[in-house]
Design an enzyme around this catalytic site. Structure first.
Site, PDB file in Angstrom:
ATOM      1  N   ASP A  30      -4.957 -50.972 -19.319  1.00 23.96           N
ATOM      2  CA  ASP A  30      -4.002 -50.007 -19.899  1.00 23.96           C
ATOM      3  C   ASP A  30      -2.737 -50.757 -20.289  1.00 23.96           C
ATOM      4  OD1 ASP A  30      -1.958 -48.787 -17.250  1.00 23.96           O
ATOM      5  OD2 ASP A  30      -3.076 -50.640 -17.334  1.00 23.96           O
TER       6      ASP A  30
ATOM      7  N   ASP B 194      -0.381 -47.516  -8.897  1.00 23.33           N
ATOM      8  CA  ASP B 194       0.557 -46.705  -8.101  1.00 23.33           C
ATOM      9  C   ASP B 194       1.821 -47.515  -7.787  1.00 23.33           C
ATOM     10  OD1 ASP B 194      -2.037 -44.943  -6.274  1.00 23.33           O
ATOM     11  OD2 ASP B 194      -0.881 -44.330  -8.020  1.00 23.33           O
TER      12      ASP B 194
ATOM     13  N   ASP C  74      -7.028 -51.930  -8.630  1.00 22.18           N
ATOM     14  CA  ASP C  74      -6.365 -51.384  -9.817  1.00 22.18           C
ATOM     15  C   ASP C  74      -5.542 -50.150  -9.446  1.00 22.18           C
ATOM     16  OD1 ASP C  74      -6.338 -49.170 -11.908  1.00 22.18           O
ATOM     17  OD2 ASP C  74      -6.693 -50.933 -13.134  1.00 22.18           O
ATOM     18  N   TYR C  75      -6.167 -49.197  -8.751  1.00 20.50           N
ATOM     19  CA  TYR C  75      -5.453 -47.968  -8.359  1.00 20.50           C
ATOM     20  C   TYR C  75      -4.170 -48.326  -7.620  1.00 20.50           C
ATOM     21  CZ  TYR C  75      -9.512 -44.742  -9.032  1.00 20.50           C
ATOM     22  OH  TYR C  75     -10.534 -43.965  -9.527  1.00 20.50           O
TER      23      TYR C  75
ATOM     24  N   PHE D 203      -8.836 -51.415 -15.242  1.00 20.30           N
ATOM     25  CA  PHE D 203      -8.769 -50.641 -16.480  1.00 20.30           C
ATOM     26  C   PHE D 203      -7.604 -51.136 -17.333  1.00 20.30           C
ATOM     27  CE2 PHE D 203     -11.477 -48.576 -13.738  1.00 20.30           C
ATOM     28  CZ  PHE D 203     -10.828 -48.079 -12.624  1.00 20.30           C
TER      29      PHE D 203
ATOM     30  N   HIS E 273      -2.883 -38.193  -4.410  1.00 22.02           N
ATOM     31  CA  HIS E 273      -2.015 -37.494  -5.371  1.00 22.02           C
ATOM     32  C   HIS E 273      -2.339 -36.007  -5.366  1.00 22.02           C
ATOM     33  CE1 HIS E 273      -0.522 -41.246  -6.934  1.00 22.02           C
ATOM     34  NE2 HIS E 273      -1.746 -41.690  -6.942  1.00 22.02           N
TER      35      HIS E 273
HETATM   36  N1  LIG Z   1      -5.138 -49.280 -14.932  1.00 27.24           N
HETATM   37  C1  LIG Z   1      -4.939 -47.982 -14.731  1.00 27.24           C
HETATM   38  N2  LIG Z   1      -4.431 -47.242 -15.739  1.00 27.24           N
HETATM   39  C2  LIG Z   1      -4.241 -45.919 -15.483  1.00 27.24           C
HETATM   40  C3  LIG Z   1      -4.535 -45.315 -14.271  1.00 27.24           C
HETATM   41  C4  LIG Z   1      -4.183 -43.949 -14.429  1.00 27.24           C
HETATM   42  C5  LIG Z   1      -4.276 -42.849 -13.441  1.00 27.24           C
HETATM   43  N3  LIG Z   1      -5.531 -42.902 -12.796  1.00 27.24           N
HETATM   44  C6  LIG Z   1      -5.540 -42.864 -11.371  1.00 27.24           C
HETATM   45  C7  LIG Z   1      -4.218 -42.808 -10.777  1.00 27.24           C
HETATM   46  C8  LIG Z   1      -4.087 -41.769  -9.969  1.00 27.24           C
HETATM   47  C9  LIG Z   1      -5.338 -41.040  -9.866  1.00 27.24           C
HETATM   48  O1  LIG Z   1      -5.890 -41.366  -8.620  1.00 27.24           O
HETATM   49  C10 LIG Z   1      -6.217 -41.613 -10.955  1.00 27.24           C
HETATM   50  O2  LIG Z   1      -7.481 -41.990 -10.503  1.00 27.24           O
HETATM   51  C11 LIG Z   1      -3.708 -43.771 -15.709  1.00 27.24           C
HETATM   52  N4  LIG Z   1      -3.744 -44.974 -16.307  1.00 27.24           N
HETATM   53  C12 LIG Z   1      -3.240 -45.363 -17.608  1.00 27.24           C
HETATM   54  O3  LIG Z   1      -1.859 -45.703 -17.430  1.00 27.24           O
HETATM   55  C13 LIG Z   1      -1.123 -45.297 -18.591  1.00 27.24           C
HETATM   56  C14 LIG Z   1      -0.224 -44.158 -18.167  1.00 27.24           C
HETATM   57  O4  LIG Z   1       0.840 -44.731 -17.423  1.00 27.24           O
HETATM   58  P1  LIG Z   1       2.213 -43.867 -17.323  1.00 27.24           P
HETATM   59  O5  LIG Z   1       2.758 -43.817 -18.749  1.00 27.24           O
HETATM   60  O6  LIG Z   1       3.056 -44.668 -16.353  1.00 27.24           O
HETATM   61  O7  LIG Z   1       1.820 -42.495 -16.816  1.00 27.24           O
HETATM   62  C15 LIG Z   1      -2.160 -44.810 -19.595  1.00 27.24           C
HETATM   63  O8  LIG Z   1      -2.657 -45.903 -20.338  1.00 27.24           O
HETATM   64  C16 LIG Z   1      -3.251 -44.296 -18.667  1.00 27.24           C
HETATM   65  O9  LIG Z   1      -4.509 -44.265 -19.318  1.00 27.24           O
HETATM   66  C17 LIG Z   1      -5.075 -46.120 -13.231  1.00 27.24           C
HETATM   67  O10 LIG Z   1      -5.375 -45.691 -12.107  1.00 27.24           O
HETATM   68  N5  LIG Z   1      -5.244 -47.447 -13.517  1.00 27.24           N
END
Ligand SMILES: Nc1nc2c(c(CN[C@H]3C=C[C@H](O)[C@@H]3O)cn2[C@@H]2O[C@H](COP(=O)(O)O)[C@@H](O)[C@H]2O)c(=O)[nH]1
Length: 339
Positions: A237, A317, A312-313, A235, A51
């Site tokens: 979310d 994505d 997870d990543y 994670f 990214h």
């Molecule tokens: N499970 C998990 N949840 C993650 C991430 C990320 C971004 N991180 C990585 C991604 C790219 C970079 O490489 C970062 O390393 C954000 N979130 C969560 O998502 C929600 C936001 O969603 P939307 O409203 O669609 O933007 C919010 O709860 C946010 O806390 C992840 O990777 N995994």
């Protein structure tokens, strides 16, 4: 108060006692088969290139960027899908988590040292409103909480770690678990815990993604060479549950699905909210296990590493890129500072 179960044990306990959310083992297997071709190529070195808004360096400044962003990495979902906070940066309009990153990079470009603890420990609410201003009429959600957390987190980082997250990382002595517990112990906004079935449980979503992003920005080298990185879970979310249901690995009861379809809010710590988050973590643990079994059966070795972080990543994505396909599957709406 009793120490909570670890995120992995919390997830197992919730999945074993869940009523409205089910991990579907057939769906887990199918998801693993779908993901297998991509999984063999997952490598931590790819994180930065993934990214354009991710920090490019692997130095103290890059770590301070990750720490400040993950301290605010929560609750971007919009009340109405068509009315969202948007941040335009470098000719692109970003939403959600990416709007946060774009706003941080926009401020840095303007010479505002927004990722320095000495700055955000005393930043004012008006300055925070300006730094995270939206290019639409819809502001970023929970801006007052983001201001409070910046002041609180900045003060603690200055007092206990000399204002540098690198010092916190080095104190963990290359243990992901020790870093996660250091962060939860010292920074209150990371204490993502709940009561479920008479037990104290913890998901530590932001503390775990902070460890994961630290590992990623350091490319798994030097201070970021965590020997126990595979102990970090997915994670919990609000995006991952949606994709897991879409893939058929997770199932909601009709009652819960109806509630989510109506856009009803769930409070942080509600039984159903805990079941969604706990079963999602457990589901990803099982998909990871299934990927490793499939590779074993085929006598293949992955080029990189198969762990819950890279899985997870990839899923996150994938969810971002397939937003429209997933529109029939509702995400759960909880407003809180934990995810
Ligand atoms: N499970 C998990 N949840 C993650 C991430 C990320 C971004 N991180 C990585 C991604 C790219 C970079 O490489 C970062 O390393 C954000 N979130 C969560 O998502 C929600 C936001 O969603 P939307 O409203 O669609 O933007 C919010 O709860 C946010 O806390 C992840 O990777 N995994």
């Amino acid at each position: 108060m009793e120490a909570p179960l670890s995120p992995r044990e919390s997830a197992r306990f919730v999945a074993e006692n869940s009523r409205d959310v089910l991990v579907d083992l057939e769906g887990v297997r199918r998801a693993a088969e779908l993901l297998l071709p991509a999984a063999s190529a997952w490598r931590v070195e790819h994180w930065k290139a993934l990214h354009e808004l991710n920090p490019r360096g692997a130095d103290e400044a890059a770590l301070d960027w990750v720490f400040m962003v993950d301290s605010l990495n929560f609750s971007f979902w919009a009340e109405q899908e068509e009315r969202k906070c948007e941040v335009r940066y470098g000719g692109t309009a970003y939403t959600g988590y990416w709007a946060l990153c774009a706003a941080v990079n926009r401020a840095l470009d303007q010479g505002i040292p927004v990722t320095s603890a000495s700055y955000y420990a005393t930043v004012t609410l008006d300055q925070v409103r300006d730094i995270f201003r939206s290019d639409t009429a819809v502001p970023m959600p929970l801006i007052e909480e983001r201001h409070r957390i910046l002041n609180e987190t900045g003060k603690i980082l200055l007092e206990k770690f000399g204002g540098s997250f690198l010092n916190c990382v080095q104190k963990s002595e290359k243990s992901a678990q020790r870093l996660m517990h250091l962060v939860v112990e010292h920074f209150p906004s990371y204490r993502d815990e709940a009561q479920f079935g008479g037990r104290r449980i913890a998901f530590y979503k932001r503390a775990q993604i902070l460890v994961a992003d630290t590992w990623s920005v350091l490319e798994g080298k030097g201070d970021g060479c965590f020997e126990d990185i595979s102990s970090i879970t997915m994670f919990a979310d609000y995006r991952l549950p949606q994709i897991l249901v879409y893939l058929g690995a997770l199932k909601y009861s009709d009652k819960l699905l109806e509630k989510l379809r109506k856009g009803e809010m769930l409070s942080n710590g509600d039984k159903q909210e805990v079941e969604i988050r706990g079963c999602s973590i457990w589901c990803v643990e099982l998909i990871r296990d299934s990927l490793l079994e499939l590779l074993e059966e085929r006598g293949e070795k992955p080029q990189g590493e198969i762990n819950s972080i890279l899985l997870d990543y990839h899923l996150w994505d994938y969810a971002r890129d397939h937003r429209d396909d997933m529109s029939a599957v509702p995400f759960h709406r909880t407003r809180c500072v934990y995810y």
